[in-house]
Scaffold this motif. Structure first.
Motif, short mmCIF file in Angstrom:
data_model
loop_
_atom_site.label_atom_id
_atom_site.label_comp_id
_atom_site.label_asym_id
_atom_site.label_seq_id
_atom_site.Cartn_x
_atom_site.Cartn_y
_atom_site.Cartn_z
N ASP A 1 144.36 54.74 -35.54
CA ASP A 1 144.80 54.25 -36.86
C ASP A 1 145.77 55.22 -37.56
O ASP A 1 146.09 55.03 -38.74
CB ASP A 1 143.59 54.02 -37.77
CG ASP A 1 142.82 55.31 -38.02
OD1 ASP A 1 143.03 56.29 -37.25
OD2 ASP A 1 142.04 55.36 -38.98
N TYR A 2 146.24 56.23 -36.84
CA TYR A 2 147.05 57.28 -37.48
C TYR A 2 148.32 56.70 -38.13
O TYR A 2 148.63 57.00 -39.29
CB TYR A 2 147.43 58.36 -36.46
CG TYR A 2 148.13 59.55 -37.09
CD1 TYR A 2 147.40 60.56 -37.72
CD2 TYR A 2 149.53 59.67 -37.05
CE1 TYR A 2 148.04 61.64 -38.30
CE2 TYR A 2 150.17 60.76 -37.63
CZ TYR A 2 149.42 61.74 -38.26
OH TYR A 2 150.05 62.82 -38.85
N TYR A 3 149.04 55.86 -37.38
CA TYR A 3 150.30 55.34 -37.90
C TYR A 3 150.09 54.26 -38.98
O TYR A 3 151.03 53.90 -39.68
CB TYR A 3 151.15 54.77 -36.76
CG TYR A 3 151.61 55.86 -35.81
CD1 TYR A 3 152.46 56.88 -36.23
CD2 TYR A 3 151.17 55.86 -34.49
CE1 TYR A 3 152.86 57.88 -35.36
CE2 TYR A 3 151.58 56.86 -33.60
CZ TYR A 3 152.43 57.86 -34.04
OH TYR A 3 152.83 58.86 -33.17
N GLU A 4 148.88 53.79 -39.08
CA GLU A 4 148.57 52.87 -40.17
C GLU A 4 148.34 53.63 -41.48
O GLU A 4 148.65 53.12 -42.56
CB GLU A 4 147.31 52.05 -39.83
CG GLU A 4 147.49 51.15 -38.61
CD GLU A 4 146.21 50.41 -38.29
OE1 GLU A 4 145.23 50.54 -39.07
OE2 GLU A 4 146.17 49.70 -37.27
N VAL A 5 147.84 54.87 -41.35
CA VAL A 5 147.55 55.69 -42.54
C VAL A 5 148.76 56.53 -42.93
O VAL A 5 149.09 56.65 -44.11
CB VAL A 5 146.33 56.61 -42.28
CG1 VAL A 5 146.06 57.49 -43.49
CG2 VAL A 5 145.10 55.77 -41.92
N ILE A 6 149.42 57.08 -41.92
CA ILE A 6 150.55 57.99 -42.17
C ILE A 6 151.87 57.25 -41.94
O ILE A 6 152.17 56.81 -40.84
CB ILE A 6 150.48 59.23 -41.25
CG1 ILE A 6 149.13 59.95 -41.43
CG2 ILE A 6 151.64 60.16 -41.53
CD1 ILE A 6 148.87 60.39 -42.86
N GLU A 7 152.67 57.11 -43.00
CA GLU A 7 153.93 56.38 -42.92
C GLU A 7 155.03 57.21 -42.25
O GLU A 7 155.85 56.68 -41.49
CB GLU A 7 154.40 55.98 -44.33
CG GLU A 7 153.44 55.03 -45.03
CD GLU A 7 153.90 54.69 -46.43
OE1 GLU A 7 154.99 55.15 -46.83
OE2 GLU A 7 153.19 53.95 -47.12
N ASN B 1 150.20 64.90 -45.38
CA ASN B 1 149.72 64.01 -44.32
C ASN B 1 148.37 64.46 -43.79
O ASN B 1 147.44 63.65 -43.58
CB ASN B 1 150.73 63.96 -43.17
CG ASN B 1 151.99 63.17 -43.51
OD1 ASN B 1 152.00 62.42 -44.50
ND2 ASN B 1 153.03 63.32 -42.70
N LYS C 1 145.70 63.77 -46.23
CA LYS C 1 145.46 62.34 -46.41
C LYS C 1 144.64 61.77 -45.26
O LYS C 1 143.74 60.94 -45.48
CB LYS C 1 146.81 61.60 -46.50
CG LYS C 1 146.69 60.10 -46.75
CD LYS C 1 148.06 59.46 -46.89
CE LYS C 1 147.94 57.98 -47.18
NZ LYS C 1 149.29 57.33 -47.33
N TYR C 2 144.92 62.21 -44.04
CA TYR C 2 144.24 61.61 -42.88
C TYR C 2 142.87 62.24 -42.63
O TYR C 2 141.95 61.56 -42.16
CB TYR C 2 145.11 61.75 -41.63
CG TYR C 2 144.58 60.99 -40.45
CD1 TYR C 2 144.77 59.61 -40.36
CD2 TYR C 2 143.86 61.63 -39.44
CE1 TYR C 2 144.26 58.90 -39.28
CE2 TYR C 2 143.35 60.94 -38.36
CZ TYR C 2 143.56 59.56 -38.29
OH TYR C 2 143.05 58.85 -37.22
N ASN C 3 142.72 63.53 -42.95
CA ASN C 3 141.47 64.21 -42.64
C ASN C 3 140.56 64.28 -43.86
O ASN C 3 141.02 64.37 -45.00
CB ASN C 3 141.76 65.64 -42.15
CG ASN C 3 142.50 65.63 -40.81
OD1 ASN C 3 141.91 65.51 -39.75
ND2 ASN C 3 143.83 65.77 -40.88
N ASP C 4 139.26 64.27 -43.59
CA ASP C 4 138.25 64.31 -44.65
C ASP C 4 138.35 65.60 -45.45
O ASP C 4 138.74 66.65 -44.93
CB ASP C 4 136.85 64.18 -44.01
CG ASP C 4 135.77 64.12 -45.06
OD1 ASP C 4 135.14 65.16 -45.30
OD2 ASP C 4 135.58 63.03 -45.66
#
Length: 373
Positions: A134-140, A176, A179-182
Motif C-alpha cells: 500500500d506504499y504508493y497509495e499512501v505516499i504520493e 513521507n 506519514k507511512y510509519n507508526d
C-alpha cells in the motif's frame, strides 16, 4: 488630417481634353497618398493598442513599481538590444548567486546525511522487497537522499534551480517516513529527529535566501520597468513619426488641391451668386464648416463672429471651388437625410446661428446690389 478628397467633377480643367495626362498624374498621386494613409492607420492602431494596454496595467498597479519609482527619473532609456543584454547578464548573475546558496546548503545536506540515523533514507524505499503493497497509495511522491544528491549534481539542466527546492525535497523524505510509519516506530522517530535538526539549520540559513529573493525581485522589477520605458519610447517615436508624416500628407494634399484649382476655369458671376444662395440653405453645422473653409485661406476672417460679412467676390478661386464642392455634397446629404427622416421641420428647428449668419449674408448681398455698376 483634412476631410477626405471630395467629388471634384465640377473642377474640370479649362482644356480637359489636352490635360488627360495631368489628371491621371493627379489620380496616381492621390492613390499613393491613400496607400500611405492606410499604412499610417495600421501603425496608429498599434500605438493606440499599446497605450490602451499600458493604461490598464498602470490602473491595476504593477509589482515593484514603488521600488523603482525613485530610479525611473534618473535612468536613461536604453535601447531594446541593450536592455536584453542587461537582462541576460542579470539573470546569469542571479543564477550564479543561487548556485552559491545551493553550494552552502549542500553543507547542511551532508551534515544531515552523515547523521547516524540517516541510513534508512539514503536509498529509495524497497517497496517490493519489504512487501509494502500500500506504499504508493499512501505516499504520493517518494523521495530519498540518493535521488536528491543526484539531482544536486546534475549538469544537464535537469537539476535544482532554487535552494528552496532542495530543502523541500529533504523535508519530504522525513514527512513521507513519518506519514507511512507508526508514531512509535524507530523510522518515524529517526525521521522526526532529523527533520527538527534540518529545520533548525534552515532557520539559520533562511536570511541569506530571503535576501537573495528580495534582490531578485527588485532586479526583475527593474528589468520590467526598463523594458516598459523602452517600449514607451519606441511608441512615442512612432507617434511623432506618424504625426510628421500626416503633416507632410496634408501639405501634399494642399499642393495638389492648389494645382488642380490653378488648372480650373474661373468661377462666373452667376455661379458665385448661386454659391452665395446655396450657403443660406446649409444646416447650422455645415454652414459653420463652410465658413471655416473661408477662414483657412483668410486668417483675418472671423468664422465664429456673431455677425459675419462674407464677400463672395473677394474670395480666391481655391476657396470658391472648395466651397462649391462642399456645399454641393452637404446639400445632397441633407436632402437624403430629410427624405429618410420625413420631417423637414425638425431638421430646420433651433437654427438661431444659421438665421444670424444667413441674415448677415443677405445684408452683404443687399449692400453689393446698391453699389453703382
Amino acid at each position: 488630417m483634412n476631410a477626405p478628397i471630395q467629388d471634384t467633377r465640377d473642377l474640370r480643367p479649362q482644356n480637359a481634353e489636352n490635360n488627360v495626362t495631368d489628371v491621371d498624374g493627379f489620380r496616381h498621386q492621390v492613390d499613393e497618398i491613400f496607400s500611405k494613409v492606410d499604412k499610417l492607420e495600421q501603425r496608429l492602431n498599434e500605438v493606440e493598442q499599446f497605450y490602451s494596454t499600458t493604461s490598464k496595467k498602470q490602473s491595476n498597479g504593477s509589482k515593484g513599481s514603488s521600488i523603482m519609482k525613485g530610479r525611473e527619473k534618473e535612468k536613461n532609456i536604453l535601447g531594446i538590444k541593450r536592455q536584453q543584454q542587461d537582462a541576460s547578464q542579470r539573470e546569469a548573475a542571479a543564477a550564479k548567486r543561487m548556485q552559491e546558496l545551493m553550494r552552502q546548503f549542500a553543507t547542511i545536506f551532508r551534515q544531515i546525511t552523515q547523521h547516524k540515523w540517516a541510513w534508512p533514507f539514503m536509498q529509495p524505499v524497497d517497496v517490493k522487497g519489504l512487501g509494502l503493497h500500500d506504499y504508493y497509495e499512501v505516499i504520493e511522491k517518494p523521495m530519498d537522499f540518493g535521488t536528491i544528491k543526484n539531482q544536486m549534481e546534475a549538469k544537464d539542466g535537469t537539476g535544482y534551480k532554487n535552494v528552496r527546492e532542495i530543502f523541500a525535497d529533504v523535508r519530504l523524505v522525513f514527512k513521507n517516513a513519518m506519514k507511512y510509519n507508526d508514531d512509535r516506530s524507530d523510522v518515524h522517530v529517526m525521521a522526526d529527529t532529523l527533520m527538527k535538526k534540518l529545520e533548525e539549520k534552515w532557520l539559520q540559513f533562511l536570511p541569506k535566501v530571503a535576501e537573495e529573493e528580495k534582490r531578485l525581485e527588485e532586479e526583475e522589477a527593474e528589468t520590467q520597468l526598463e523594458m516598459q520605458l523602452g517600449q514607451e519610447a519606441a511608441h512615442a517615436k512612432m507617434a511623432r513619426d506618424i504625426s510628421n508624416e500626416l503633416y507632410d500628407i496634408d501639405m501634399h494634399l494642399e499642393e495638389l488641391r492648389e494645382m488642380v484649382v490653378q488648372e480650373c476655369r474661373k468661377m462666373s458671376t452667376q455661379e458665385k451668386r448661386k454659391l452665395g444662395a446655396a450657403l443660406t440653405q446649409l444646416s447650422p453645422e455645415d454652414l459653420t464648416k463652410a465658413l471655416e473653409i473661408v477662414a483657412q485661406n483668410n486668417p483675418s476672417f472671423l468664422a465664429a463672429a456673431e455677425e459675419v460679412y462674407l464677400d463672395i467676390d473677394a474670395q480666391s478661386e481655391s476657396t470658391l471651388w472648395r466651397l462649391k464642392v462642399f456645399v454641393k455634397n452637404a446639400l445632397a446629404i441633407g436632402k437624403s437625410s430629410t427624405s429618410l427622416a420625413g420631417d423637414n421641420d425638425n431638421i430646420n428647428s433651433n437654427s438661431k446661428r444659421k438665421k444670424e449668419i444667413c441674415d448677415a449674408l443677405a445684408k452683404t448681398a443687399k449692400k453689393k446690389s446698391k453699389k453703382p455698376s
